[in-house]
Write an enzyme that holds these catalytic residues in place. Sequence first.
Site, PDB file in Angstrom:
ATOM      1  N   THR A  39       4.663  -6.893  -8.460  1.00  0.00           N
ATOM      2  CA  THR A  39       4.321  -7.227  -9.841  1.00  0.00           C
ATOM      3  C   THR A  39       4.903  -8.564 -10.279  1.00  0.00           C
ATOM      4  O   THR A  39       4.292  -9.305 -11.048  1.00  0.00           O
ATOM      5  CB  THR A  39       4.800  -6.109 -10.790  1.00  0.00           C
ATOM      6  OG1 THR A  39       4.150  -4.881 -10.441  1.00  0.00           O
ATOM      7  CG2 THR A  39       4.470  -6.434 -12.243  1.00  0.00           C
TER       8      THR A  39
ATOM      9  N   ARG B  91      12.787  18.833   1.711  1.00  0.00           N
ATOM     10  CA  ARG B  91      13.308  18.695   0.351  1.00  0.00           C
ATOM     11  C   ARG B  91      13.443  20.090  -0.235  1.00  0.00           C
ATOM     12  O   ARG B  91      12.468  20.740  -0.596  1.00  0.00           O
ATOM     13  CB  ARG B  91      12.389  17.807  -0.476  1.00  0.00           C
ATOM     14  CG  ARG B  91      12.235  16.410   0.128  1.00  0.00           C
ATOM     15  CD  ARG B  91      11.377  15.510  -0.730  1.00  0.00           C
ATOM     16  NE  ARG B  91      12.101  15.143  -1.944  1.00  0.00           N
ATOM     17  CZ  ARG B  91      11.545  14.473  -2.955  1.00  0.00           C
ATOM     18  NH1 ARG B  91      10.261  14.133  -2.911  1.00  0.00           N
ATOM     19  NH2 ARG B  91      12.248  14.146  -4.001  1.00  0.00           N
TER      20      ARG B  91
END
Length: 343
Positions: free
Chosen positions: A13, A246
Site C-alpha cells: 500500500t 491451532r
Amino acid sequence: MQSRILIVYTGGTIGMIEDPVTRSLRPFDFSHLMDNVPKVKMLDYKIDNIQFAPPIDSSDMNPAHWQDIARHIADNYKRYDGFVVLHGTDTMAYTASALSFMLGGLAKPVIITGSQLPIGEVRTDGEENLITALQIAAATDSDGKPMVREVAILFENYLWRGDRSTKRSADNFNAFKSNNYPALAKIGLGIHFEQDVLARPDTDTPLTLRTNLDTAVMAIDLFPGLNETTLRHMLATPGIKGAVIRTYGAGNGPTADWFVRALRQAVDSGIVLVNVTQCVNGSVHSNRYVAGDILSATGVISGHDITFEAAITKLMFLFGLGLSPQEVKEAFARPLAGEMTVK
C-alpha cells in the site's frame, strides 16, 4: 560518518496509486514513492534502493520472494549500516519471521514497514513510517554499534520484534502488535529504545544466509464440529511433512478417541505436529489441562508462545535444512531468533 541505508522496496500500500479506470489501488514504482516523501532528503544518509520488478501486493508474497529479500540483504550486508524493507501489511509478519530465521548471525537492523494508506494521499501514515524506519536503521548505541540488531517491524508508535509480531487491524495505523513480547522501541516526540529487550548478538559474527525453505507444511484450525473424516483428509495431504495445529486456550483439543488416534498415527508416520494457541495472547501449557496433556502424549510438540506466522515459517526453515522429523522436533523446541519463550 554518514549512515548508509539500503531500501528494499517490494510493493504494498505504501507505494500504491489509484488506477484512474478501475479506482482500485495498484503498486507503482519507487520513483513515485520518493517523489512523495521529499523529507527523506533532509536525512543526512546515503540511501540506495532495490526494487521488485514489478512491485507486488503482499497477498502475492511467497517463499521465493522471501529468498530474494534475504539475498539482497546478504549480498549488500557489508556495504550498508542498515536495511529498510517496504512491504504490504497483509503478510508482513510472515516475511519478518522468515527473514529472522534465514539471516543467521544478523547483527544489523532489518526494519520492515509499510502503511495503511498510500503515501501519495494527503493523510497518510506512510511518510512517517518510512522516515522513522530509516532513522531506526541508522541509530547506533553509545559504542557506535547498531542499536537494533535483528529483524523488526516498525508501524506508527512501536517497533516490534519481527518474529513476535501479528497484524491485528485492517483499519488502525497501529496495525501490528507483539502480544507476548515487549515493544523494542516506542515512538513519540522521539524514539525511545527499550535496550533490555533488544537482541544483542556480537557484531563481529558473520552473517549466515540459509534460504532453503520447504513448503510441505500446513495449518489445521480446531473448531467445534471438526470431524474425523476432515481431519484425516488434511493429515493425509500428499507430501505433507509438518502441520501447525491451532488449538484452544492453553493448547487444548478434543479428547475423543478418534481425534487422539488420528494425531498419533500422523506423528508415528513422521509428520511433525506443532501445538499453537488460537489466543492472541498467552502460551501453550501442555500439562495444565487433561485436553492439552493428551495432545502432548500423542507426540504433538509445544509451540509455547510462538505466533502462528513464526511457527509456520520456522517449520519451512527447519525442513529446508534437510533435517529429519525427529531433528525438526528437537530444533523447533529451541528458540532460533528470539521467536518464543521456553520456560
